[in-house]
Write a protein that holds these residues in place. Structure first.
Motif, PDB file in Angstrom:
ATOM      1  N   VAL A  85     -12.705  -6.307  -5.800  1.00 56.24           N
ATOM      2  CA  VAL A  85     -11.687  -7.053  -5.043  1.00 56.24           C
ATOM      3  C   VAL A  85     -12.060  -7.141  -3.579  1.00 56.24           C
ATOM      4  CG1 VAL A  85      -9.334  -6.839  -4.123  1.00 56.24           C
ATOM      5  CG2 VAL A  85      -9.728  -6.694  -6.577  1.00 56.24           C
ATOM      6  N   ARG A 139       2.900  -4.194  -6.741  1.00 55.20           N
ATOM      7  CA  ARG A 139       2.420  -5.497  -7.226  1.00 55.20           C
ATOM      8  C   ARG A 139       3.443  -6.593  -6.942  1.00 55.20           C
ATOM      9  NH1 ARG A 139      -0.118  -2.186 -11.252  1.00 55.20           N
ATOM     10  NH2 ARG A 139       1.879  -1.978 -12.326  1.00 55.20           N
ATOM     11  N   ARG A 143      -4.453  -4.794  -2.664  1.00 58.30           N
ATOM     12  CA  ARG A 143      -4.747  -4.790  -4.106  1.00 58.30           C
ATOM     13  C   ARG A 143      -5.736  -3.677  -4.441  1.00 58.30           C
ATOM     14  NH1 ARG A 143      -4.864 -10.603  -3.271  1.00 58.30           N
ATOM     15  NH2 ARG A 143      -2.913 -11.478  -4.092  1.00 58.30           N
ATOM     16  N   LEU A 145      -4.389  -8.738   2.091  1.00 57.94           N
ATOM     17  CA  LEU A 145      -3.866  -8.545   0.741  1.00 57.94           C
ATOM     18  C   LEU A 145      -4.914  -8.001  -0.231  1.00 57.94           C
ATOM     19  CD1 LEU A 145      -1.436 -11.569   0.391  1.00 57.94           C
ATOM     20  CD2 LEU A 145      -1.145  -9.366   1.508  1.00 57.94           C
ATOM     21  N   PRO A 146      -6.175  -8.430  -0.143  1.00 63.65           N
ATOM     22  CA  PRO A 146      -7.183  -7.762  -0.991  1.00 63.65           C
ATOM     23  C   PRO A 146      -7.246  -6.256  -0.731  1.00 63.65           C
ATOM     24  CG  PRO A 146      -8.055  -9.819  -0.174  1.00 63.65           C
ATOM     25  CD  PRO A 146      -6.738  -9.626   0.509  1.00 63.65           C
ATOM     26  N   SER A 155       0.828  -1.207   0.000  1.00 67.79           N
ATOM     27  CA  SER A 155       0.000   0.000   0.000  1.00 67.79           C
ATOM     28  C   SER A 155       0.863   1.257   0.000  1.00 67.79           C
ATOM     29  CB  SER A 155      -0.915   0.001   1.227  1.00 67.79           C
ATOM     30  OG  SER A 155      -1.814  -1.086   1.183  1.00 67.79           O
ATOM     31  N   LEU A 198       3.250  -8.010  -3.439  1.00 63.27           N
ATOM     32  CA  LEU A 198       2.154  -8.948  -3.181  1.00 63.27           C
ATOM     33  C   LEU A 198       2.344 -10.296  -3.861  1.00 63.27           C
ATOM     34  CD1 LEU A 198      -0.970  -6.621  -3.574  1.00 63.27           C
ATOM     35  CD2 LEU A 198       0.167  -7.350  -1.479  1.00 63.27           C
ATOM     36  N   ILE A 243      -3.893  -0.433  -4.719  1.00 67.86           N
ATOM     37  CA  ILE A 243      -3.193  -0.343  -6.007  1.00 67.86           C
ATOM     38  C   ILE A 243      -4.175   0.032  -7.124  1.00 67.86           C
ATOM     39  CG2 ILE A 243      -1.912  -1.665  -7.739  1.00 67.86           C
ATOM     40  CD1 ILE A 243      -0.797  -3.348  -5.400  1.00 67.86           C
ATOM     41  N   LEU A 244      -5.338  -0.611  -7.130  1.00 75.13           N
ATOM     42  CA  LEU A 244      -6.335  -0.326  -8.169  1.00 75.13           C
ATOM     43  C   LEU A 244      -6.861   1.099  -8.055  1.00 75.13           C
ATOM     44  CD1 LEU A 244      -8.226  -3.731  -8.032  1.00 75.13           C
ATOM     45  CD2 LEU A 244      -6.858  -2.868  -9.958  1.00 75.13           C
TER      46      LEU A 244
END
Length: 867
Positions: A701, A665, A685, A681-682, A653, A668, A688-689
């Motif tokens: 996610v 990325r 993610r 972890l979701p 993050s 992870l 990141i998105l």
């Protein structure tokens, strides 16, 4: 001040001790000044230097008492001759002498009489007459008395009148700065370390420094000379022999020589070593006489000798009674061992040449030193043993293993442990069990420190079976080993995330440690219990951590590395609750006590908490560095730390928030599916998105983790906030508000404010109408933290505790609900609500609903977390 001059090759300069001259200047403002210090302290040099400077404004008379002066008339004639050298004085009686001395002093302007070496005056009549002179001194006259011991005259009336000044040995000692200046004046080139070592060895004693400088001048290797300099130096020895030892009665000489082989002593030990009673009285008299004997406590029961004197005495003992030395060391060793002074007992046993006995002493106590938090003592003791002694002795190998473990050198510790284990079967049967117990405890500690979590559990099970098979063994030894096993097992379970098991085993270990009187072990267990779980709230975990710290403080163990987890957990809980300044204070203290060889698993905790602090304040670069350090500490463990998934998620993050999406990325990649199900972890993610500009994918996610029952409340709150941010960016305002409301709902019971700061949720929360939320108080607190405002402390002022029913009513006061509405929500009558509200106002000191809400927020009664 001018030192006594040396030969031209040794001292080409003079050292001015202006600070000391100013001390004497101030002292002479009183009627009488006493200078009392050991021989060679620079008393005469001080008087002469001061006299030379003071004669311009005062009439200074300097008198030095002849050695062993016993004639009062002769002494006073010397004084009178110095005061009035032109006048002839016929023999006078005592009263006439006093009257004449006083008259001569009165005849001068601001007279000062300096009497040096007063300890040589052995005439009771002369001392009595000196008392009379001091009692009737003219108001402008001053007397300075210099002696190796306090003069045997009564000065109580002058003390009461505040007319006595005193200059003692400590005032005359050279400082380290003056030592360097003295070396420079004699053109001696010595490193800073060498000068410091010389000052420490001489303890600032002027004569010792002077003799050392004489020897150093022109020496081929000054650094080596200082490294080897001691009381065995010939010049030092000759001085101490002539000025100190030879002046003592034979019984005092005997005591000094035979007690010199211990670093500290009391009367009982001195009696044992000399074989006669009355040593304490002699020690007290020697201290009073400034004979290089120093008391170590206010009661004057423990003493030590000046380092140079002790060196000289030990050399003289070997020269005159070498055959007695081993037996004296053995006597001292037994005496110290009987009183639990094991370190000194080991030193004395080694000095006697009995190193196998010393090895057994170390082995018998090294396990308990570890249990008592004194593992550092082992290394100190081992330094005195012969090189390679542990190869042939399992006891020493064990001690070396404990010492290496304490320094964090796990491979070296394991090697020494294997060496000890190879000797167990060859050890006497009576020692085999003790060796096995120590080996088992150290193997546990090594496995735990290296992160071999599964091996720790296996070893504990083997120990349980072993102790069950031998019920006749020592209960104390079994209890100690059981306590160590429970500690290591509980710590492993803590770092493995098995918090319920950890709580059970650590509580059992702490209770056992308390029963057997092992406070260090008790504190170590309690220090690992400050972590929240499904049944332990954040507030309760924080309180447990505080209790562990209080326990450590009570036992004087609050500076030990073992306390770092408790300090870190208290700091971490404060950060979770949005109290960043408070969390920082606790973390600073945790890092202070954490040694350089801190347990990697505990280091993970401290790095993670530090990263949280930076992230909560929006310092993403610093947070990234802290989480990276946490990952590096985790990599030292062979087992997986419970915080590992969270480290990975937050590390990714931080990379994403700093624009490093590829690194995010990559961070992870490769993490297991089981870890992914934890929801951490979701969340990463989704971050990141969101940073990539794909809020729809971020929301998708997060769909499973937001509804998962196995996700922790911390992660749950973060997931709702990230989803809310995604909805807001998609323009789905109602969904965003619902996600924010759900985040507040999950966060309220534990007052989890940190996730709101971590996700920078201010924009999302501002979309939530304050009058529509059921969590208005928590929302207000969160917004305060996000704005950088103060986070009020719950214990600011005492207040009457609200009942559970009153607290339920209080929670509705920040809303727009009327009293009838509140009554309907709670299924009670309006009269009951009115009664509760009156009680709330009274207890909180509030006048109306608005002020009651403000006060409740200050006290965190609206979102204080569950008990």
């Amino acid at each position: 001040m001018q030192l006594i001059s040396t030969d031209a090759s040794a001292a080409r300069g003079l050292l001015d001790r202006d600070d000391l001259l100013q001390v004497l200047d101030r002292a002479v403002s009183r009627r009488v000044t006493i200078i009392s210090a050991p021989p060679g302290s620079g008393k005469t040099s001080l008087l002469r230097a001061w006299a030379e400077r003071a004669t311009t404004v005062r009439h200074v008379t300097f008198v030095s008492v002849d050695r062993d002066q016993q004639d009062a008339q002769q002494f006073w004639c010397t004084v009178l001759d110095a005061l009035a050298p032109e006048t002839h004085h016929a023999p006078l009686d005592a009263d006439q002498l006093v009257e004449l001395i006083v008259s001569e002093l009165a005849g001068h302007v601001d007279p000062v009489l300096l009497i040096d070496d007063l300890h040589e005056l052995r005439s009771a009549d002369a001392l009595r007459q000196l008392e009379q002179v001091l009692a009737v001194l003219p108001s402008s006259a001053r007397v300075v008395l210099s002696s190796r011991r306090d003069p045997a005259i009564r000065l109580h009336q002058l003390r009461l009148a505040d007319e006595i000044a005193e200059i003692r040995a400590a005032d005359l000692q050279f400082t380290e700065r003056e030592t360097r200046e003295l070396l420079a004046s004699a053109e001696v080139s010595l490193s800073d370390g060498g000068a410091s070592a010389l000052h420490q060895r001489t303890e600032g004693w002027a004569a010792g420094l002077r003799l050392a400088v004489i020897s150093l001048n022109g020496h081929a290797d000054p650094e080596r000379f200082v490294a080897e300099f001691s009381g065995t130096d010939r010049a030092i020895g000759e001085y101490l022999m002539a000025e100190m030892l030879e002046r003592q009665p034979s019984e005092v000489q005997r005591m000094l020589l035979r007690t010199s082989l211990v670093e500290r002593l009391n009367g009982e030990l001195a009696d044992l070593l000399t074989g006669r009673a009355g040593s304490e009285q002699l020690l007290l008299e020697l201290e009073d006489a400034n004979a290089f004997v120093l008391s170590l406590d206010a009661e004057r029961t423990w003493f030590r000798y000046h380092q140079l004197l002790a060196d000289f005495l030990r050399l003289e003992l070997r020269r005159t009674a070498a055959d007695e030395v081993p037996a004296l060391h053995r006597r001292a060793a037994r005496w110290f061992a009987d009183r639990g002074e094991v370190v000194e007992a080991v030193r004395q046993t080694l000095a006697a040449g009995d190193w196998p006995d010393a090895a057994r002493l170390v082995a018998d106590h090294s396990f308990r030193w570890v249990l008592d938090g004194q593992a550092g003592t082992i290394r100190e003791v081992l330094q005195a043993f012969p090189e390679g002694a542990s190869v042939d002795h399992p006891d020493l190998a064990l001690a070396h293993a404990a010492a290496e473990l304490n320094q964090g050198r796990l491979e070296e510790a394991a090697a020494q442990l294997a060496l000890a284990e190879s000797h167990v079967q060859s050890a006497p049967p009576a020692r085999r069990r003790r060796l096995s117990v120590a080996i088992a405890s150290l193997r546990l500690a090594i496995a735990r420190r290296s992160g071999q979590f599964s091996e720790v559990v296996e070893q504990v099970n083997l120990l349980d079976a072993s102790m069950a098979d031998e019920p006749s063994e020592s209960m104390a030894m079994g209890s100690e080993l059981r306590g160590v096993a429970l500690l290591n097992l509980g710590i492993v379970e803590t770092w493995s995330g098995r918090l319920a098991d950890a709580q059970r085993h650590l509580s059992e270990g702490a209770a056992l440690a308390q029963t057997i009187g092992r406070p260090y072990l008790e504190v170590a267990c309690r220090a690992h219990q400050g972590f929240p779980s499904k049944v332990v709230s954040v507030a309760a975990a924080r309180e447990r951590g505080r209790q562990a710290v209080a326990l450590a403080e009570r036992y004087g163990l609050d500076d030990r590395p073992i306390l770092a987890p408790a300090l870190g957990s208290v700091g971490g809980m404060a950060i979770w609750m949005g109290e960043f300044d408070e969390g920082e204070r606790w973390l600073q203290r945790a890092w202070t006590v954490a040694s350089t060889s801190i347990d990697p698993a505990a280091a993970v905790l401290l790095h993670v908490a530090t990263g949280m602090l930076h992230a909560g304040r929006g310092h993403h670069r610093s947070a990234l560095e802290a989480f990276t350090a946490a990952a590096q500490a985790q990599s030292l463990l062979t087992g997986v730390h419970a915080l590992a998934p969270r480290i990975t998620g937050w590390l990714a993050s931080m990379h994403a928030r700093l624009g490093s999406l590829d690194e995010a990325r990559a961070t992870l990649a490769g993490f297991s599916a089981d870890a992914a199900r934890m929801g951490v972890l979701p969340n990463a993610r989704a971050v990141i998105l969101l940073e990539e500009g794909d809020p729809a994918a971020a929301v998708e996610v997060l769909r499973d983790s937001r509804s998962s029952a196995i996700v922790s409340p911390f992660t749950h709150v973060e997931a709702h906030l990230l989803a809310g941010t995604g909805y807001l960016r998609l323009g789905e305002r109602d969904a965003a508000v619902a996600a924010a409301e759900e985040a507040l709902s999950v966060a309220e019971s534990d007052r989890l404010i940190f996730p709101f700061a971590l996700t920078d949720a201010a924009e999302l929360l501002h979309a939530l109408p304050g009058h529509r939320t059921a969590h208005g108080a928590l929302l207000a607190d969160v917004l305060d933290v996000l704005r950088g405002g103060p986070s009020p402390r719950p214990d600011q002022e005492p207040f009457d505790e609200l009942s559970p029913s009153e607290l339920r009513v209080l929670r509705y006061l920040p809303t727009n609900l009327t009293r009838p509405d509140i009554a309907r929500e709670l299924y009670v009558s309006i009269n009951t609500v009115n009664t509760h509200i009156r009680n709330i106002y009274s207890k909180l000191g509030a006048r109306d609903r608005s002020s009651a809400v403000v006060r409740a927020r200050e006290l965190r009664l609206l979102s204080a977390g569950r008990a």
